[in-house]
Design a protein around this motif. Structure first.
Motif, PDB file in Angstrom:
ATOM      1  N   LEU A 291       0.432  -1.220  -0.013  1.00 27.01           N
ATOM      2  CA  LEU A 291       0.363   0.134   0.122  1.00 27.01           C
ATOM      3  C   LEU A 291       0.680   1.698   0.203  1.00 27.01           C
ATOM      4  N   LEU A 292       0.404   1.913  -0.912  1.00 27.06           N
ATOM      5  CA  LEU A 292       1.691   3.317  -1.069  1.00 27.06           C
ATOM      6  C   LEU A 292       0.787   4.697  -0.563  1.00 27.06           C
ATOM      7  N   GLY A 293       1.453   5.815  -0.407  1.00 28.31           N
ATOM      8  CA  GLY A 293       0.146   6.794  -0.070  1.00 28.31           C
ATOM      9  C   GLY A 293      -0.722   6.431   0.734  1.00 28.31           C
ATOM     10  N   THR A 294      -0.258   5.844   1.519  1.00 27.09           N
ATOM     11  CA  THR A 294      -1.615   5.603   2.955  1.00 27.09           C
ATOM     12  C   THR A 294      -2.219   7.111   3.386  1.00 27.09           C
ATOM     13  N   GLY A 295      -2.934   7.346   3.506  1.00 29.06           N
ATOM     14  CA  GLY A 295      -3.594   8.940   4.030  1.00 29.06           C
ATOM     15  C   GLY A 295      -4.685   9.264   3.489  1.00 29.06           C
ATOM     16  N   HIS A 296      -4.066   9.048   1.988  1.00 23.14           N
ATOM     17  CA  HIS A 296      -4.976   9.496   1.003  1.00 23.14           C
ATOM     18  C   HIS A 296      -5.612   9.106  -0.205  1.00 23.14           C
ATOM     19  N   PRO A 297      -6.948   9.775  -0.656  1.00 26.41           N
ATOM     20  CA  PRO A 297      -7.827   8.890  -1.600  1.00 26.41           C
ATOM     21  C   PRO A 297      -7.498   8.135  -2.199  1.00 26.41           C
ATOM     22  N   ASP A 298      -7.988   7.492  -2.988  1.00 24.66           N
ATOM     23  CA  ASP A 298      -8.495   7.104  -4.573  1.00 24.66           C
ATOM     24  C   ASP A 298      -7.770   7.646  -5.434  1.00 24.66           C
ATOM     25  N   PRO A 299      -7.144   7.590  -6.189  1.00 26.85           N
ATOM     26  CA  PRO A 299      -7.109   8.121  -7.732  1.00 26.85           C
ATOM     27  C   PRO A 299      -8.295   8.161  -8.380  1.00 26.85           C
ATOM     28  N   GLN A 300      -8.392   9.389  -8.670  1.00 29.00           N
ATOM     29  CA  GLN A 300      -9.305  10.217 -10.014  1.00 29.00           C
ATOM     30  C   GLN A 300      -8.973  10.692 -10.722  1.00 29.00           C
ATOM     31  N   PRO A 301      -9.576  10.586 -12.021  1.00 26.59           N
ATOM     32  CA  PRO A 301      -9.279  11.209 -13.209  1.00 26.59           C
ATOM     33  C   PRO A 301      -8.153  12.450 -13.261  1.00 26.59           C
ATOM     34  N   ALA A 302      -8.502  12.794 -12.332  1.00 29.00           N
ATOM     35  CA  ALA A 302      -7.638  14.397 -12.409  1.00 29.00           C
ATOM     36  C   ALA A 302      -6.349  14.429 -11.785  1.00 29.00           C
ATOM     37  N   SER A 303      -6.428  12.784 -10.787  1.00 30.00           N
ATOM     38  CA  SER A 303      -4.582  12.507 -10.702  1.00 30.00           C
ATOM     39  C   SER A 303      -4.165  11.823 -11.534  1.00 30.00           C
ATOM     40  N   VAL A 304      -4.915  11.287 -12.216  1.00 28.78           N
ATOM     41  CA  VAL A 304      -4.179   9.621 -12.944  1.00 28.78           C
ATOM     42  C   VAL A 304      -3.232  11.503 -14.046  1.00 28.78           C
ATOM     43  N   VAL A 305      -4.479  12.237 -15.024  1.00 31.07           N
ATOM     44  CA  VAL A 305      -3.789  13.472 -15.928  1.00 31.07           C
ATOM     45  C   VAL A 305      -3.028  14.014 -15.030  1.00 31.07           C
ATOM     46  N   ALA A 306      -2.744  14.650 -13.977  1.00 35.32           N
ATOM     47  CA  ALA A 306      -1.486  15.188 -13.138  1.00 35.32           C
ATOM     48  C   ALA A 306      -0.090  14.733 -13.353  1.00 35.32           C
ATOM     49  N   MET A 307      -0.589  12.889 -13.200  1.00 38.03           N
ATOM     50  CA  MET A 307       0.567  12.337 -13.098  1.00 38.03           C
ATOM     51  C   MET A 307       1.180  12.034 -14.324  1.00 38.03           C
ATOM     52  N   VAL A 308       0.350  12.275 -16.106  1.00 39.30           N
ATOM     53  CA  VAL A 308       0.829  12.074 -16.949  1.00 39.30           C
ATOM     54  C   VAL A 308       1.636  13.977 -16.657  1.00 39.30           C
ATOM     55  N   HIS A 309       0.808  14.841 -16.779  1.00 37.25           N
ATOM     56  CA  HIS A 309       1.852  16.101 -16.716  1.00 37.25           C
ATOM     57  C   HIS A 309       2.903  15.910 -15.738  1.00 37.25           C
ATOM     58  N   LEU A 310       3.405  15.894 -14.627  1.00 37.11           N
ATOM     59  CA  LEU A 310       4.303  15.460 -13.949  1.00 37.11           C
ATOM     60  C   LEU A 310       5.043  14.734 -14.908  1.00 37.11           C
ATOM     61  N   THR A 311       4.997  13.869 -15.626  1.00 38.58           N
ATOM     62  CA  THR A 311       5.808  13.297 -16.210  1.00 38.58           C
ATOM     63  C   THR A 311       6.432  13.974 -17.427  1.00 38.58           C
ATOM     64  N   ARG A 312       6.280  14.944 -17.969  1.00 36.36           N
ATOM     65  CA  ARG A 312       6.453  15.633 -19.065  1.00 36.36           C
ATOM     66  C   ARG A 312       7.344  16.680 -18.277  1.00 36.36           C
ATOM     67  N   ARG A 313       6.667  17.098 -17.450  1.00 33.18           N
ATOM     68  CA  ARG A 313       7.773  18.094 -16.742  1.00 33.18           C
ATOM     69  C   ARG A 313       8.893  17.531 -15.929  1.00 33.18           C
ATOM     70  N   GLY A 314       9.327  15.946 -16.030  1.00 36.61           N
ATOM     71  CA  GLY A 314      10.020  15.699 -15.049  1.00 36.61           C
ATOM     72  C   GLY A 314      11.382  15.240 -16.709  1.00 36.61           C
ATOM     73  N   LEU A 315      10.656  15.162 -17.493  1.00 37.13           N
ATOM     74  CA  LEU A 315      11.424  14.340 -18.289  1.00 37.13           C
ATOM     75  C   LEU A 315      12.176  16.292 -19.283  1.00 37.13           C
ATOM     76  N   LEU A 316      11.375  17.383 -19.707  1.00 38.71           N
ATOM     77  CA  LEU A 316      12.164  18.724 -19.535  1.00 38.71           C
ATOM     78  C   LEU A 316      12.820  18.770 -18.432  1.00 38.71           C
ATOM     79  N   LEU A 317      12.539  18.760 -17.193  1.00 39.91           N
ATOM     80  CA  LEU A 317      13.998  19.411 -16.338  1.00 39.91           C
ATOM     81  C   LEU A 317      15.164  18.146 -17.100  1.00 39.91           C
ATOM     82  N   TRP A 318      15.330  17.327 -16.716  1.00 37.00           N
ATOM     83  CA  TRP A 318      16.094  16.359 -17.795  1.00 37.00           C
ATOM     84  C   TRP A 318      16.907  17.067 -18.613  1.00 37.00           C
ATOM     85  N   LEU A 319      15.997  17.467 -19.533  1.00 39.02           N
ATOM     86  CA  LEU A 319      16.738  17.888 -20.441  1.00 39.02           C
ATOM     87  C   LEU A 319      17.397  19.624 -21.203  1.00 39.02           C
TER      88      LEU A 319
END
Length: 327
Positions: A291-319
């Motif tokens: 179990l990961l992130g205990t204490g937080h709510p279940d994922p919702q569509p907005a949080s999944v989209v936020a993960m995708v955006h975080l990945t994009r920002r992280g890759l830009l940071l690396w570049l």
């Protein structure tokens, strides 16, 4: 190849990946790698004679052969780009883009979310989820479908985007230090993709694969270990708490046999504030993931989209950081 030139080519490949992704109608190097792995496996597996030691040796031979072939093909393409730059450089960029799966991962995760929209179509959502996870999706409800999408977005971000980018940048560094005769970004990127493809095809703990796939699974774990932790630090930098996020992700992910998957998922879980992990069904077997992130709510569509955006920002940071180092 100078560091700045190499970085520019990697930047162009990353842009191409985000603009085009992996169109299904286009041929892909992974398809060739998959064919080669299958042929070698069917040639080596009978030699193993159901004996663990022999199967482990066969698996090591399979891994070594595929990595050498993939890196050799990449080095040949890099040599061609030096000799005929106008002709071969576009192919060089295309080859590097084929190592990255940032856009395609985002598209497949988004496809699941679209089927859970205002008029949910659970059968279609399950079918879309089945394309990106290995678990049994036949009876999943909306809550577990969203969890599967979130877990795929967080785990595969490292395997499909951060790790190949890392190894391509390592290739740029190797050529900067050792000269053009060293493996460059295509060779290192294709070498990693060969390992990743082998792990997805033979890296399972069942039947003869528990021995035949040992080398591929361990090699993939080793090649992802550092990129995974650097990716977690990157997420933490964007949140303003890099060491806390890395420490938390490592602690929560320690219960998983995989040294990387749960670390990545825990980092994303805390980054967007959701709870991941739990029981999954694989065929007739049920497995409990940490179990990961205990204490937080279940994922919702907005949080999944936020993960995708975080990945994009992280890759830009690396570049961006790689560009600064190249200059």
């Amino acid at each position: 190849m100078s560091p700045l030139t190499g970085w520019g080519l990697v930047l162009a490949a990353s842009a191409l990946d985000w603009l085009v992704g992996d169109p299904l109608a286009w041929p892909h190097p992974v398809q060739v790698m998959g064919w080669g792995i299958s042929r070698l496996r069917h040639g080596l597996e009978p030699w193993g004679r159901q004996q663990p030691r022999r199967l482990q040796l066969a698996g090591a031979a399979l891994a070594a052969t595929m990595v050498l072939l993939a890196m050799g093909a990449g080095m040949a393409l890099e040599w061609g780009a030096r000799r005929w730059p106008l002709l071969a450089t576009p192919w060089l960029i295309l080859a590097m883009a084929s190592c990255l799966a940032g856009r395609s991962l985002g598209q497949r995760v988004t496809a699941v979310l679209e089927r859970l929209g205002p008029s949910p179509d659970l059968p279609a959502a399950r079918q879309a989820l089945a394309r990106i996870v290995g678990r049994d999706v036949a009876h999943l409800g909306r809550r577990d479908i969203l969890r599967g999408a979130a877990e795929s977005a967080s785990e595969n971000a490292v395997d499909g985007a951060f790790a190949p980018l890392f190894w391509m940048l390592v290739g740029v560094g190797l050529q900067a230090v050792l000269g053009d005769g060293a493996p460059g970004p295509v060779a290192m990127g294709w070498g990693f993709k060969a390992v990743s493809t082998m792990d997805s095809m033979v890296g399972y703990r069942q039947g003869t694969l528990r021995w035949l796939g040992t080398a591929a699974a361990r090699l993939e774990d080793g090649m992802v270990w550092l990129p995974c932790r650097l990716a977690v630090l990157s997420l933490g930098v964007m949140l303003g708490r890099p060491w806390w996020l890395l420490t938390t992700a490592r602690r929560e992910g320690a219960a998983d046999p995989s040294p990387n998957a749960s670390v990545s998922m825990a980092a994303y879980a805390h980054a967007v504030g959701v709870r991941l992990g739990g029981r999954n069904r694989y065929g007739r077997q049920e497995r409990d993931k940490p179990l990961l992130g205990t204490g937080h709510p279940d994922p919702q569509p907005a949080s999944v989209v936020a993960m995708v955006h975080l990945t994009r920002r992280g890759l830009l940071l690396w570049l961006g950081l790689a560009g600064v180092l190249a200059c």
